[in-house]
Motif scaffolding. Structure first.
Motif, short mmCIF file in Angstrom:
data_model
loop_
_atom_site.label_atom_id
_atom_site.label_comp_id
_atom_site.label_asym_id
_atom_site.label_seq_id
_atom_site.Cartn_x
_atom_site.Cartn_y
_atom_site.Cartn_z
N ASN A 19 0.83 -1.21 0.00
CA ASN A 19 0.00 0.00 0.00
C ASN A 19 0.86 1.26 0.00
OD1 ASN A 19 -2.00 1.94 0.25
ND2 ASN A 19 -2.97 1.02 2.02
N LEU A 20 1.45 1.60 1.14
CA LEU A 20 2.29 2.79 1.31
C LEU A 20 1.56 4.08 0.91
CD1 LEU A 20 5.77 1.50 0.05
CD2 LEU A 20 4.83 1.49 2.38
N PRO A 21 0.44 4.37 1.60
CA PRO A 21 -0.28 5.61 1.30
C PRO A 21 0.46 6.82 1.87
CG PRO A 21 -1.27 4.55 3.19
CD PRO A 21 -0.19 3.61 2.69
N PHE A 22 0.24 7.98 1.26
CA PHE A 22 0.94 9.20 1.63
C PHE A 22 0.03 10.11 2.46
CE2 PHE A 22 3.29 7.57 -1.86
CZ PHE A 22 4.58 8.07 -1.78
N GLY A 23 0.65 10.80 3.42
CA GLY A 23 -0.09 11.77 4.23
C GLY A 23 0.85 12.82 4.78
N ILE A 24 0.28 13.72 5.58
CA ILE A 24 1.05 14.76 6.27
C ILE A 24 0.80 14.60 7.77
CG2 ILE A 24 1.22 17.25 6.71
CD1 ILE A 24 2.51 16.54 4.10
N LEU A 59 18.27 8.93 0.58
CA LEU A 59 17.81 7.63 0.09
C LEU A 59 16.93 7.74 -1.15
CD1 LEU A 59 17.14 5.61 3.37
CD2 LEU A 59 19.26 6.03 2.11
N PHE A 60 16.40 8.93 -1.44
CA PHE A 60 15.70 9.13 -2.71
C PHE A 60 16.75 9.57 -3.73
CE2 PHE A 60 12.10 9.91 0.27
CZ PHE A 60 11.23 8.93 -0.20
N ASP A 61 17.40 8.59 -4.34
CA ASP A 61 18.55 8.90 -5.20
C ASP A 61 18.29 8.61 -6.67
OD1 ASP A 61 18.42 6.18 -5.03
OD2 ASP A 61 20.52 5.87 -4.46
N GLY A 62 16.99 8.45 -7.04
CA GLY A 62 16.67 8.23 -8.43
C GLY A 62 16.72 9.53 -9.22
N PRO A 63 16.66 9.46 -10.53
CA PRO A 63 16.85 10.65 -11.37
C PRO A 63 15.76 11.70 -11.23
CG PRO A 63 16.16 8.76 -12.68
CD PRO A 63 16.47 8.24 -11.33
N VAL A 64 14.55 11.32 -10.82
CA VAL A 64 13.45 12.29 -10.72
C VAL A 64 13.45 12.99 -9.37
CG1 VAL A 64 10.96 12.63 -10.88
CG2 VAL A 64 12.06 10.88 -12.30
N MET A 82 4.56 16.84 -9.53
CA MET A 82 5.66 16.24 -10.29
C MET A 82 5.21 15.10 -11.18
SD MET A 82 8.57 16.32 -7.29
CE MET A 82 9.93 15.75 -8.32
N GLY A 83 4.06 14.53 -10.90
CA GLY A 83 3.48 13.55 -11.80
C GLY A 83 3.93 12.12 -11.58
N ARG A 84 3.43 11.26 -12.47
CA ARG A 84 3.60 9.81 -12.30
C ARG A 84 5.05 9.34 -12.25
NH1 ARG A 84 0.07 6.35 -11.72
NH2 ARG A 84 -1.58 7.75 -12.38
N PRO A 85 5.99 9.90 -13.00
CA PRO A 85 7.38 9.44 -12.86
C PRO A 85 7.90 9.59 -11.42
CG PRO A 85 7.15 10.69 -14.88
CD PRO A 85 5.85 10.85 -14.13
N ALA A 86 7.57 10.70 -10.77
CA ALA A 86 8.01 10.90 -9.39
C ALA A 86 7.28 9.95 -8.45
CB ALA A 86 7.76 12.35 -8.96
N TRP A 87 5.99 9.75 -8.68
CA TRP A 87 5.21 8.87 -7.80
C TRP A 87 5.73 7.43 -7.88
CZ3 TRP A 87 -0.03 10.52 -10.41
CH2 TRP A 87 -0.20 11.91 -10.26
N LYS A 88 6.00 6.98 -9.11
CA LYS A 88 6.48 5.60 -9.27
C LYS A 88 7.88 5.43 -8.67
CE LYS A 88 3.84 3.81 -13.20
NZ LYS A 88 3.41 2.63 -12.42
N GLU A 89 8.73 6.43 -8.86
CA GLU A 89 10.08 6.35 -8.31
C GLU A 89 10.04 6.33 -6.78
OE1 GLU A 89 13.40 8.50 -10.27
OE2 GLU A 89 13.62 9.48 -8.30
N ARG A 91 7.54 5.31 -4.86
CA ARG A 91 6.97 4.04 -4.41
C ARG A 91 8.00 2.92 -4.51
NH1 ARG A 91 2.24 1.35 -3.56
NH2 ARG A 91 1.98 -0.70 -4.53
N SER A 92 8.72 2.86 -5.61
CA SER A 92 9.74 1.83 -5.80
C SER A 92 10.84 1.95 -4.74
CB SER A 92 10.33 1.95 -7.19
OG SER A 92 11.40 1.06 -7.37
N THR A 93 11.29 3.18 -4.48
CA THR A 93 12.33 3.40 -3.48
C THR A 93 11.86 2.99 -2.09
OG1 THR A 93 13.28 5.24 -4.74
CG2 THR A 93 13.79 5.15 -2.38
#
Length: 425
Positions: A19-24, A59-64, A82-89, A91-93
């Motif tokens: 899951n890993l839902p996002f919040g504040i 630890l967020f060391d991907g290109p996006v 930032m859109g789907r590329p950032a969201w997928k990166e 989540r994967s990280t």
């Protein structure tokens, strides 16, 4: 087998690694201490992972996401934009660093202590700055029931409903986070005979079982979003209770629609569950007759199998009673159709905008999404913990929950709660 995290995740948890839902959130302050700044987090089991601590550790060391400030904000808006590329990166990280066989966080005691906080020790806040809020009317069962109650079965659903996802613009300033009390609104109701209109506390306060889409990247003014590209503009979903004063609403809504009967409070759950996490629960949407106009015709119509429940806990009672079991998959108009229609005139959506589905009712008596339907506008009182309810009474707490059932794991939304307080004098 579900994915395995080094963080212990109870079997029935809504928040496993899938899951890993996002919040504040912000940590609850110690007595006498100043409140800490709000920051982004994700839910994992009974813990919140502080994304600002993870980002500060590199630890967020991907290109996006490398070098981005998005996780050092007090809302998720920049990350959403930032859109789907950032969201997928992201989540994967996060799935990688939280997995049982990855040592980078698991074996770093100092970083683990900084970044993993028990949920009971944090306060959840609105996850987004909501610039605009739109509420749709996308459940055919709800539309039919409401129309039958007020206009009779022969005129239950207006002709336009089958051609476009009807909506109105709501009030974003009164959207509140789960756990916020709702003060019973005051306003006008229908006059009796030749008397003036009633004025006072609402006598027909209701809940509405909804979900809401959170907009990611918006669109430029004058440039509509294609229905087949609309999913890339939706970050995820929350539970939403669009509280309604039915007596005020019935008196005011002709000819311009809802106003004071809705704008006193709308409650959302704190965790945004991403469309990526919901992908395993995608299902076909109901067939549409007649076929919609080309700008609403999708190559693939997707709904989600999300079981929904509503519970009510009356004042003085320790346990709530379930009153509704419904499902997101009953929606006639899909999320992507809602986005496409919202923008077809050139309206510009923005990051953090909230798009409510409208009340989600199913075909069965136990699947109705509000008391207006469950009691047939107070004609059939609802049995509740030895009591009856026509509409909500002061002290009643309304609890929404939703949880998708995977193989050996859940993808859930937690709860969306609010308690009714007496009207202000």
């Amino acid at each position: 087998m579900g994915l395995k995290s080094f963080v212990e995740v109870p079997r029935e948890s809504h928040f496993p690694l899938e899951n890993l839902p996002f919040g504040i959130f912000r940590p609850k302050p110690s007595p006498g201490a100043a409140a800490e700044a709000a920051r982004p987090g994700v839910a994992i089991g009974d813990f919140v992972l502080d994304l600002s601590a993870v980002a500060a550790a590199g630890l967020f060391d991907g290109p996006v996401l490398r070098g981005s400030e998005c996780f050092f904000q007090t809302s998720l808006n920049i990350f959403l934009e930032m859109g789907r590329p950032a969201w997928k990166e992201a989540r994967s990280t996060l799935q990688k660093i939280l997995s049982a066989d990855e040592p980078i966080l698991r074996d770093n005691a100092n970083l683990r202590e900084k970044s993993l906080l028990p949920m009971i020790e944090v306060e959840m806040l609105l996850p987004i700055v909501i610039g605009d809020y739109t509420d749709f009317f996308s459940s055919m069962h709800h539309a039919k029931n409401c129309g039958t109650i007020f206009r009779g079965p022969e005129n239950a659903i207006p002709q336009n409903w089958f051609h476009l996802p009807i909506a109105y613009h709501g009030r974003s300033s009164s959207v509140v986070i789960s756990g916020t009390d709702i003060i019973r609104p005051r306003g006008q109701g229908h006059p009796t005979g030749n008397s003036p209109p009633y004025f006072g506390p609402s006598r027909k306060l209701d809940f509405e079982l909804e979900m809401a889409a959170i907009v990611g990247p918006g669109n430029e003014l004058g440039k509509p979003i294609d229905v087949n590209e609309a999913a890339d503009h939706i970050f995820g979903l929350v539970l939403m209770n669009d509280w309604s004063a039915r007596d005020m609403q019935a008196w005011e809504y002709v000819p311009l629609g809802p106003f004071l009967g809705k704008s006193f409070g709308t409650t959302i759950s704190p965790w945004i569950v991403t469309l990526d996490a919901l992908e395993p629960f995608a299902c076909a949407a109901p067939k549409q007759e007649p076929e919609p106009l080309p700008y609403l015709t999708e190559k693939k119509r997707i709904n989600y199998d999300i079981p929904l429940e509503v519970w009510i806990k009356p004042k003085g009672y320790d346990l709530p009673s379930i009153v509704t079991r419904s499902n997101f998959n009953h929606l006639y108009w899909t999320l992507t159709q809602q986005v496409a229609h919202h923008t077809i005139n050139g309206c510009n959506l923005r990051s953090g905008d909230l798009l409510g589905t409208g009340t989600i009712s199913g075909p069965e008596p136990e699947s109705l999404g509000c008391l207006l339907e469950l009691t047939w506008n107070a004609q059939k009182p609802l049995a509740l913990s030895g009591l009856t309810r026509k509409y909500l009474e002061d002290g009643d707490e309304v609890i929404f929950t939703a949880c998708c059932k995977g193989k050996d794991y859940n993808v859930g939304f937690g709860t969306c709660t609010g308690k009714v307080l007496p009207a202000s004098s």
